[in-house]
Design a protein around this motif. Structure first.
Motif, short mmCIF file in Angstrom:
data_model
loop_
_atom_site.label_atom_id
_atom_site.label_comp_id
_atom_site.label_asym_id
_atom_site.label_seq_id
_atom_site.Cartn_x
_atom_site.Cartn_y
_atom_site.Cartn_z
N CYS A 70 57.54 21.24 28.43
CA CYS A 70 56.17 20.99 28.87
C CYS A 70 56.04 21.15 30.39
O CYS A 70 56.66 20.40 31.15
CB CYS A 70 55.71 19.60 28.46
N CYS A 90 47.81 16.56 28.94
CA CYS A 90 48.05 17.77 28.14
C CYS A 90 46.99 18.82 28.42
O CYS A 90 45.79 18.56 28.32
CB CYS A 90 48.05 17.41 26.65
N CYS A 93 48.44 24.00 26.44
CA CYS A 93 48.96 25.35 26.73
C CYS A 93 49.78 25.91 25.57
O CYS A 93 49.98 27.12 25.47
CB CYS A 93 49.81 25.33 28.00
N CYS A 96 54.98 23.71 24.13
CA CYS A 96 55.81 22.84 23.28
C CYS A 96 55.78 23.30 21.82
O CYS A 96 56.79 23.24 21.12
CB CYS A 96 55.33 21.39 23.40
S1 SF4 Z 1 50.44 21.71 24.85
FE1 SF4 Z 1 52.49 20.81 24.90
S2 SF4 Z 1 53.51 21.90 26.57
FE2 SF4 Z 1 51.32 22.26 26.86
S3 SF4 Z 1 50.60 20.63 28.22
FE3 SF4 Z 1 50.30 19.88 26.13
S4 SF4 Z 1 52.15 18.72 25.66
FE4 SF4 Z 1 52.64 20.03 27.45
#
Ligand code: SF4
Ligand code: SF4
Length: 307
Positions: A70, A90, A93, A96
């Motif tokens: 992340c 979050c 994106c 993860c």
């Molecule tokens: S989607 Fe996943 S990787 Fe992206 S900001 Fe959110 S927790 Fe982090």
């Protein structure tokens, strides 16, 4: 209502080959964003008008790969090495999601262009044509994104495809005006006839919903009315009769869909780190469904169950 770009839709997914969202075999497009917060909602991931990250703890093997991946520091682990999501950090994106080896993380809500969605829907044209089906716009509340729905539906109509709109109706009438020229059928929820109960169950009263239903009938729009029945909540015969009294005054109602409550959505609340708002509820018994069906049938309107 949030502002949406009419050229870009925010959807969760396209459900292929549905037989529950209008006539024939259909593709149903699920839009994100809704004005209501029904206590029994089985699609809580569609309420908020932005992408969201879902986490299925039972799939997680606590490898920690997502935490390292992340870029926004939104993930950490609890004392049992399960993942904690700080949702305010979050950025959805998807980094993860891409690295999780177990499919325990999932992003709900993706942007799609008019061209991309139409191309996807046209792939199933043969099923629509041979079954008398088509495409249904559902959600969430598709009329939050009326400009986008219009553009997609307009192209489908030019290809000779039947279009249906599945709406809760809690939007200003101008949203309907934007799309009605390219919509063949409206699926419309009447959740209760009682104004105060509606406010308590959904967070909004039903003034706008009932007014819009009347306007749809005055505009000669074919309607399928959907009656969700939640045991101990809105399953009284008085309420059913009040709803039916209202419905029988709408001249364009072609069908009533009786929708007994089910608890399929419960697991999604945990995946969104939300409490299930309505607690443990029984599902409708076969006897109760038959009693409701029989009562509705006495009004002389065709009825389906579990639409
Ligand atoms: S989607 Fe996943 S990787 Fe992206 S900001 Fe959110 S927790 Fe982090
Ligand atoms: S990558 Fe997937 S399995 Fe590993 S800790 Fe994260 S959510 Fe769990």
């Amino acid at each position: 209502m949030p502002l949406f770009n009419p050229d870009i839709g925010l959807i969760s997914h396209v459900q292929k080959y549905s037989t529950k969202d209008g006539p024939g075999i259909r593709d149903t497009v699920f839009f994100k964003g809704c004005s209501l917060g029904c206590l029994w909602c089985s699609n809580p991931e569609l309420i908020r008008p932005h992408p969201e990250l879902l986490y299925t703890r039972s799939k997680c093997v606590s490898c920690g790969i997502c935490i390292d991946a992340c870029p926004h520091g939104a993930l950490s682990s609890d004392s049992d090495n399960f993942v904690i999501i700080e949702r305010e950090k979050c950025a959805t994106c998807g980094e993860c999601v891409a690295v999780c080896p177990e499919g325990a993380l999932e992003l709900v809500g993706k942007e799609i262009s008019v061209h991309e969605l139409v191309a996807e829907l046209l792939k199933d044209e043969i099923f629509y044509q041979t079954s008398g089906g088509g495409v249904t716009f559902s959600g969430g509340e598709p009329l939050y994104q009326a400009g986008f729905v219009y553009q997609v539906a307009e192209q489908l109509k030019r290809a000779g495809i039947h279009t249906a709109l599945d709406t809760a109706g809690d939007v200003s009438w101008c949203r309907f005006e934007e799309v009605l020229d390219v919509i063949d059928l409206v699926l419309y929820d009447i959740k209760t006839a009682d104004r105060a109960l509606h406010q308590r169950l959904t967070g909004r009263d039903n003034d706008l919903i009932l007014a819009n239903a009347r306007l749809l009938a005055m505009r000669d729009v074919p309607l399928h009315i959907r009656l969700v029945i939640v045991p101990g909540v809105n399953d009284g015969m008085d309420d059913l009769e009040a709803r039916m009294e209202f419905i029988t005054k709408l001249a364009t109602v072609k069908q009533v869909d009786l929708l007994p409550y089910h608890c399929y959505g419960v697991g999604k609340y945990a995946r969104l780190a939300l409490d299930y708002p309505i607690g443990d509820l029984p599902e409708c018994s076969d006897e109760q469904i038959e009693e409701l069906r029989s009562s509705i049938a006495s009004y002389g309107i065709p009825i389906t169950i579990g639409g």
